[in-house]
Design a protein around this motif. Structure first.
Motif, PDB file in Angstrom:
ATOM      1  N   GLY A  65       0.831  -1.204   0.000  1.00 52.35           N
ATOM      2  CA  GLY A  65       0.000   0.000   0.000  1.00 52.35           C
ATOM      3  C   GLY A  65       0.856   1.240   0.000  1.00 52.35           C
ATOM      4  O   GLY A  65       1.691   1.424   0.880  1.00 52.35           O
ATOM      5  N   ASN A  70       1.703  -0.754   5.490  1.00 50.23           N
ATOM      6  CA  ASN A  70       1.274  -2.051   6.021  1.00 50.23           C
ATOM      7  C   ASN A  70       2.124  -3.173   5.441  1.00 50.23           C
ATOM      8  O   ASN A  70       2.270  -3.279   4.232  1.00 50.23           O
ATOM      9  CB  ASN A  70      -0.182  -2.331   5.674  1.00 50.23           C
ATOM     10  CG  ASN A  70      -1.129  -1.348   6.305  1.00 50.23           C
ATOM     11  OD1 ASN A  70      -1.735  -0.553   5.615  1.00 50.23           O
ATOM     12  ND2 ASN A  70      -1.234  -1.387   7.607  1.00 50.23           N
ATOM     13  N   ARG A  97      -2.567  -7.884   3.208  1.00 49.58           N
ATOM     14  CA  ARG A  97      -1.999  -6.992   4.221  1.00 49.58           C
ATOM     15  C   ARG A  97      -2.139  -7.629   5.595  1.00 49.58           C
ATOM     16  O   ARG A  97      -3.128  -8.304   5.880  1.00 49.58           O
ATOM     17  CB  ARG A  97      -2.717  -5.645   4.201  1.00 49.58           C
ATOM     18  CG  ARG A  97      -2.545  -4.927   2.895  1.00 49.58           C
ATOM     19  CD  ARG A  97      -3.327  -3.647   2.879  1.00 49.58           C
ATOM     20  NE  ARG A  97      -3.184  -2.998   1.584  1.00 49.58           N
ATOM     21  CZ  ARG A  97      -3.365  -1.706   1.396  1.00 49.58           C
ATOM     22  NH1 ARG A  97      -3.710  -0.924   2.400  1.00 49.58           N
ATOM     23  NH2 ARG A  97      -3.219  -1.197   0.203  1.00 49.58           N
ATOM     24  N   GLU A 100      -5.416  -6.936   7.585  1.00 50.52           N
ATOM     25  CA  GLU A 100      -6.699  -7.270   6.979  1.00 50.52           C
ATOM     26  C   GLU A 100      -6.756  -8.775   6.724  1.00 50.52           C
ATOM     27  O   GLU A 100      -5.728  -9.407   6.542  1.00 50.52           O
ATOM     28  CB  GLU A 100      -6.892  -6.505   5.665  1.00 50.52           C
ATOM     29  CG  GLU A 100      -6.921  -5.006   5.864  1.00 50.52           C
ATOM     30  CD  GLU A 100      -6.995  -4.246   4.558  1.00 50.52           C
ATOM     31  OE1 GLU A 100      -7.183  -3.030   4.631  1.00 50.52           O
ATOM     32  OE2 GLU A 100      -6.852  -4.851   3.480  1.00 50.52           O
ATOM     33  N   HIS A 104      -6.398  -8.473  -1.944  1.00 52.29           N
ATOM     34  CA  HIS A 104      -6.681  -7.283  -2.747  1.00 52.29           C
ATOM     35  C   HIS A 104      -6.144  -7.488  -4.153  1.00 52.29           C
ATOM     36  O   HIS A 104      -5.040  -8.020  -4.326  1.00 52.29           O
ATOM     37  CB  HIS A 104      -5.971  -6.056  -2.161  1.00 52.29           C
ATOM     38  CG  HIS A 104      -6.492  -5.631  -0.838  1.00 52.29           C
ATOM     39  ND1 HIS A 104      -7.691  -4.988  -0.676  1.00 52.29           N
ATOM     40  CD2 HIS A 104      -5.977  -5.763   0.403  1.00 52.29           C
ATOM     41  CE1 HIS A 104      -7.889  -4.735   0.603  1.00 52.29           C
ATOM     42  NE2 HIS A 104      -6.862  -5.204   1.289  1.00 52.29           N
ATOM     43  N   ASP A 124      -3.108  -0.617  -5.690  1.00 54.91           N
ATOM     44  CA  ASP A 124      -2.612  -1.419  -4.570  1.00 54.91           C
ATOM     45  C   ASP A 124      -3.726  -2.112  -3.793  1.00 54.91           C
ATOM     46  O   ASP A 124      -3.519  -2.595  -2.691  1.00 54.91           O
ATOM     47  CB  ASP A 124      -1.753  -0.578  -3.632  1.00 54.91           C
ATOM     48  CG  ASP A 124      -2.521   0.519  -2.910  1.00 54.91           C
ATOM     49  OD1 ASP A 124      -3.767   0.574  -3.007  1.00 54.91           O
ATOM     50  OD2 ASP A 124      -1.867   1.346  -2.239  1.00 54.91           O
ATOM     51  N   GLY A 125      -4.917  -2.167  -4.353  1.00 53.66           N
ATOM     52  CA  GLY A 125      -6.037  -2.815  -3.679  1.00 53.66           C
ATOM     53  C   GLY A 125      -6.919  -1.859  -2.914  1.00 53.66           C
ATOM     54  O   GLY A 125      -8.053  -2.186  -2.581  1.00 53.66           O
ATOM     55  N   HIS A 126      -6.406  -0.678  -2.612  1.00 52.74           N
ATOM     56  CA  HIS A 126      -7.206   0.337  -1.936  1.00 52.74           C
ATOM     57  C   HIS A 126      -7.328   1.586  -2.786  1.00 52.74           C
ATOM     58  O   HIS A 126      -8.347   2.263  -2.735  1.00 52.74           O
ATOM     59  CB  HIS A 126      -6.580   0.723  -0.595  1.00 52.74           C
ATOM     60  CG  HIS A 126      -6.847  -0.260   0.489  1.00 52.74           C
ATOM     61  ND1 HIS A 126      -6.941   0.106   1.804  1.00 52.74           N
ATOM     62  CD2 HIS A 126      -7.030  -1.588   0.485  1.00 52.74           C
ATOM     63  CE1 HIS A 126      -7.162  -0.958   2.559  1.00 52.74           C
ATOM     64  NE2 HIS A 126      -7.220  -1.997   1.763  1.00 52.74           N
ATOM     65  N   GLY A 127      -6.273   1.936  -3.511  1.00 53.45           N
ATOM     66  CA  GLY A 127      -6.275   3.189  -4.246  1.00 53.45           C
ATOM     67  C   GLY A 127      -5.642   3.069  -5.610  1.00 53.45           C
ATOM     68  O   GLY A 127      -4.955   2.092  -5.922  1.00 53.45           O
ATOM     69  N   GLU A 147      -3.768   8.010  -4.447  1.00 58.43           N
ATOM     70  CA  GLU A 147      -5.227   7.898  -4.339  1.00 58.43           C
ATOM     71  C   GLU A 147      -5.935   9.017  -5.109  1.00 58.43           C
ATOM     72  O   GLU A 147      -7.006   9.472  -4.718  1.00 58.43           O
ATOM     73  CB  GLU A 147      -5.672   7.845  -2.890  1.00 58.43           C
ATOM     74  CG  GLU A 147      -5.192   6.595  -2.177  1.00 58.43           C
ATOM     75  CD  GLU A 147      -5.699   6.466  -0.755  1.00 58.43           C
ATOM     76  OE1 GLU A 147      -6.293   7.436  -0.217  1.00 58.43           O
ATOM     77  OE2 GLU A 147      -5.503   5.400  -0.173  1.00 58.43           O
TER      78      GLU A 147
END
Length: 159
Positions: A65, A70, A97, A100, A104, A124-127, A147
């Motif tokens: 991330g 993380n 991660r 979690e 992702h 990256d799985g989030h952004g 992001e």
């Protein structure tokens, strides 16, 4: 290789990565998270090499991330294509991660036309994190939009 990213609006504020290529398949490194003054171990190994017709398969452990620090692990496939002096590189995979309990989707690409510029995006799985780099010999300077909202500056030194 030494890479630093300064992104003051992120949780880590900045991250510095030091990588050492043990051989053509194994890379080991350290990551320093500036705000947390934490060190993360990094490593990745190419299980299957890329061929003209198929992608590689790489597994690894490290920071999962951009701007968050993380730790976790991943598996990706990557393929590069060069045509007319333009290089296109893409990857897709899954990352996990430590904080979690689910995977992702990872992915991204970079386009490098003839000359010093490279543009691309990382997921990256989030952004979603678009970037542009300008190479100067073996070194590079770049800008991230982490992001799609937080600017970051990247410096890369290879020796």
């Amino acid at each position: 290789m030494l890479t630093s990213v300064w992104a003051p609006a992120t949780a880590t504020v900045g991250e510095t990565f030091l990588w050492y290529n043990v051989d053509s398949k194994l890379r080991l490194g350290l990551a320093l998270l500036w705000k947390q003054t934490a060190v993360r171990f990094l490593g990745n190994y190419e299980l299957i090499a890329e061929t003209p017709r198929s992608p590689n398969l790489r597994v690894g452990y490290g920071v999962q991330g951009i701007g968050v620090g993380n730790p976790g692990y991943f598996a990706t496939v990557e393929k590069s294509v060069v045509t007319g002096g333009v290089s296109l590189n893409g990857f897709v995979g899954v990352g996990f991660r430590s904080n979690e309990n689910h995977g992702h989707l990872l992915g991204g690409f970079k386009l490098s036309p003839k000359g010093p510029w490279t543009v691309g995006v990382q997921l990256d799985g989030h952004g979603v994190h678009p970037f542009v780099n300008y190479s100067i010999g073996r070194h590079a300077v770049g800008l991230y939009l982490i992001e799609l909202k937080s600017p970051g500056v990247m410096l890369n030194f290879r020796w």
